[in-house]
Design a protein around this motif. Structure first.
Motif, PDB file in Angstrom:
ATOM      1  N   GLN A 218      20.136-106.607 -30.175  1.00 53.38           N
ATOM      2  CA  GLN A 218      20.756-105.289 -30.300  1.00 53.38           C
ATOM      3  C   GLN A 218      19.661-104.325 -30.732  1.00 53.38           C
ATOM      4  O   GLN A 218      19.082-104.482 -31.800  1.00 53.38           O
ATOM      5  CB  GLN A 218      21.885-105.316 -31.333  1.00 53.38           C
ATOM      6  N   PRO A 228      22.545-103.159 -37.833  1.00 54.37           N
ATOM      7  CA  PRO A 228      23.234-103.806 -36.718  1.00 54.37           C
ATOM      8  C   PRO A 228      24.741-103.886 -36.959  1.00 54.37           C
ATOM      9  O   PRO A 228      25.174-104.150 -38.077  1.00 54.37           O
ATOM     10  CB  PRO A 228      22.602-105.209 -36.661  1.00 54.37           C
ATOM     11  N   TYR A 230      28.655-105.065 -35.038  1.00 54.33           N
ATOM     12  CA  TYR A 230      29.401-105.726 -33.962  1.00 54.33           C
ATOM     13  C   TYR A 230      30.881-105.679 -34.317  1.00 54.33           C
ATOM     14  O   TYR A 230      31.233-105.652 -35.501  1.00 54.33           O
ATOM     15  CB  TYR A 230      28.987-107.202 -33.851  1.00 54.33           C
ATOM     16  N   VAL A 233      30.565-110.586 -33.736  1.00 52.30           N
ATOM     17  CA  VAL A 233      29.215-110.839 -33.207  1.00 52.30           C
ATOM     18  C   VAL A 233      29.218-111.934 -32.141  1.00 52.30           C
ATOM     19  O   VAL A 233      28.554-111.823 -31.107  1.00 52.30           O
ATOM     20  CB  VAL A 233      28.195-111.129 -34.343  1.00 52.30           C
ATOM     21  N   LYS A 268      20.449-108.347 -36.159  1.00 52.12           N
ATOM     22  CA  LYS A 268      21.522-109.129 -36.779  1.00 52.12           C
ATOM     23  C   LYS A 268      21.314-109.222 -38.280  1.00 52.12           C
ATOM     24  O   LYS A 268      20.190-109.436 -38.731  1.00 52.12           O
ATOM     25  CB  LYS A 268      21.568-110.554 -36.193  1.00 52.12           C
ATOM     26  N   HIS A 272      25.686-112.124 -39.467  1.00 52.31           N
ATOM     27  CA  HIS A 272      25.713-112.248 -37.999  1.00 52.31           C
ATOM     28  C   HIS A 272      24.993-113.519 -37.555  1.00 52.31           C
ATOM     29  O   HIS A 272      25.482-114.265 -36.689  1.00 52.31           O
ATOM     30  CB  HIS A 272      25.020-111.037 -37.348  1.00 52.31           C
ATOM     31  N   ASN A 273      23.806-113.764 -38.130  1.00 44.49           N
ATOM     32  CA  ASN A 273      23.038-114.968 -37.743  1.00 44.49           C
ATOM     33  C   ASN A 273      23.819-116.244 -38.048  1.00 44.49           C
ATOM     34  O   ASN A 273      23.858-117.168 -37.238  1.00 44.49           O
ATOM     35  CB  ASN A 273      21.696-114.997 -38.484  1.00 44.49           C
TER      36      ASN A 273
END
Ligand code: HH2
Length: 347
Positions: A218, A228, A230, A233, A268, A272-273
């Motif tokens: 992203q 970041p 989402y 995600v 991220k 997110h990761n």
């Protein structure tokens, strides 16, 4: 919002292969047995929201929804070899950064001889493929000139073409570098922009006939870690891959030459990761080989406080999370250690 329908295979905790496994009770992800996925989460998202339900493998096979049957067929289709590599077990991609500024090993292999030596060492340690990059894409990195990128990577590829026995991959966002690297002997393209950064990349990859890694990111490296965001995600990355697969196929790159990588650390947050790592198996029903690059990345530092040079244990844990979710290619700095970890996981 266009509807998203996904199958996330779920593996049982006991991963041991007793040899007497009932295949009808398992999902053969990518045509493989191990890891043994005995169930799946069916996820549907539309403008009203997201629903999730869990089915056993036999229940999924018996489901009357033709869209699920289509996804299941893609999920279980054996993956053809890529650049001569078969995918009956996880493959290791060794990282060769010919850069002054990569986050984990910047400057160590910046001259051609040092990079070639390092690459040959990774091959001797058990790498299945070597990924050669001349541009750092770490958070905050600035763009570099294409000629400078070629000056870094081409002599390394030319030397390894004769000295290494395993296939070479070019890690670049630039079509000119892809084209010249392929002519010099690279057999695979790895693009962290999923062929979006350079408008000529789709056509170039179609022309060379090379398989290509489409990585999700992203934003650009310069700004991607700013904020970041989402909706979800995992599903957003899933939908991104659907769009990039369609764009690649429209440009003449067939699905069996595409490799999908969720791009850990590229735009991220830690959450997110971790969400992506926990749900990697969802990407298999897109019908492509799946790759994971988690080696020495910042999320390991955020979880443990370890600097990049001390993140081997966390990197091995991440590699095994990938293997347990059926990931076919692991992109790593530490090949010997990853090979050992996989040998124990596979035994
Ligand atoms: N990560 C990096 C670079 N290229 N390619 C793929 N497909 N997946 C990844 O996760 C990935 C990648 C960043 O790692 P590294 O090459 O070690 O660092 P740098 O970009 O600073 O050279």
């Amino acid at each position: 919002m266009e509807e998203t329908l996904a199958i996330r295979p779920i593996a049982e905790l006991d991963n041991g292969d007793t040899g007497g496994r009932d295949r009808a009770r398992c999902l053969a992800v990518g045509g493989r047995g191990k890891p043994w996925f005995t169930a799946a989460e069916i996820i549907a998202r539309d403008r009203h929201g997201t629903t999730r339900r869990r089915l056993s493998a036999p229940q999924l096979r018996a489901d009357p929804d033709p869209r699920l049957a289509e996804l299941l067929a893609e999920l279980e289709r054996p993956r053809p070899a890529v650049a001569g590599l078969s995918f009956d077990a996880p493959r290791i991609m060794g990282i060769v950064n010919v850069t002054p500024d990569s986050f984990a090993d910047g400057g160590r292999y910046f001259d051609t001889a040092a990079a070639v030596d390092h690459a040959l060492r990774l091959e001797a340690e058990g790498a299945d493929i070597l990924d050669i990059g001349g541009e750092s894409t770490r958070p905050g990195a600035a763009d570099i000139d294409v000629e400078e990128e070629c000056r870094r990577v081409l002599p390394v590829i030319e030397a390894l073409r004769t000295q290494a026995r395993i296939p070479l991959s070019i890690d670049t966002r630039h079509s000119e570098v892809m084209r010249r690297a392929a002519a010099a002997g690279a057999r695979l393209v790895n693009d962290v922009s999923a062929l979006r950064h350079d408008p000529s990349s789709l056509a170039t990859v179609a022309q060379t006939g090379a398989p290509v890694v489409l990585m999700h990111a992203q934003g650009d490296p310069a700004t991607m870690q700013d904020a970041p965001r989402y909706a979800d995600v995992v599903l957003d990355v899933y939908d991104f891959f659907r769009e990039r697969i369609a764009a690649s196929e429209a440009a003449g790159i067939p699905r069996n030459r595409l490799i999908l990588d969720p791009g850990i650390g590229f735009g991220k947050t830690l959450a997110h990761n971790l969400a992506l790592l926990a749900a990697l198996s969802i990407f298999h029903a897109l019908g492509c080989v799946v790759m994971l690059g988690a080696s020495r990345k910042s999320f390991i530092g955020h979880l443990t406080g370890a600097p990049a040079a001390d993140r081997l244990p966390g990197s091995l844990a991440a590699a095994l999370i990938g293997a347990a979710q059926g990931v076919q290619i692991l992109r790593v700095h530490d090949v010997a250690a990853t090979r050992q970890a996989l040998a124990v996981w596979q035994a």
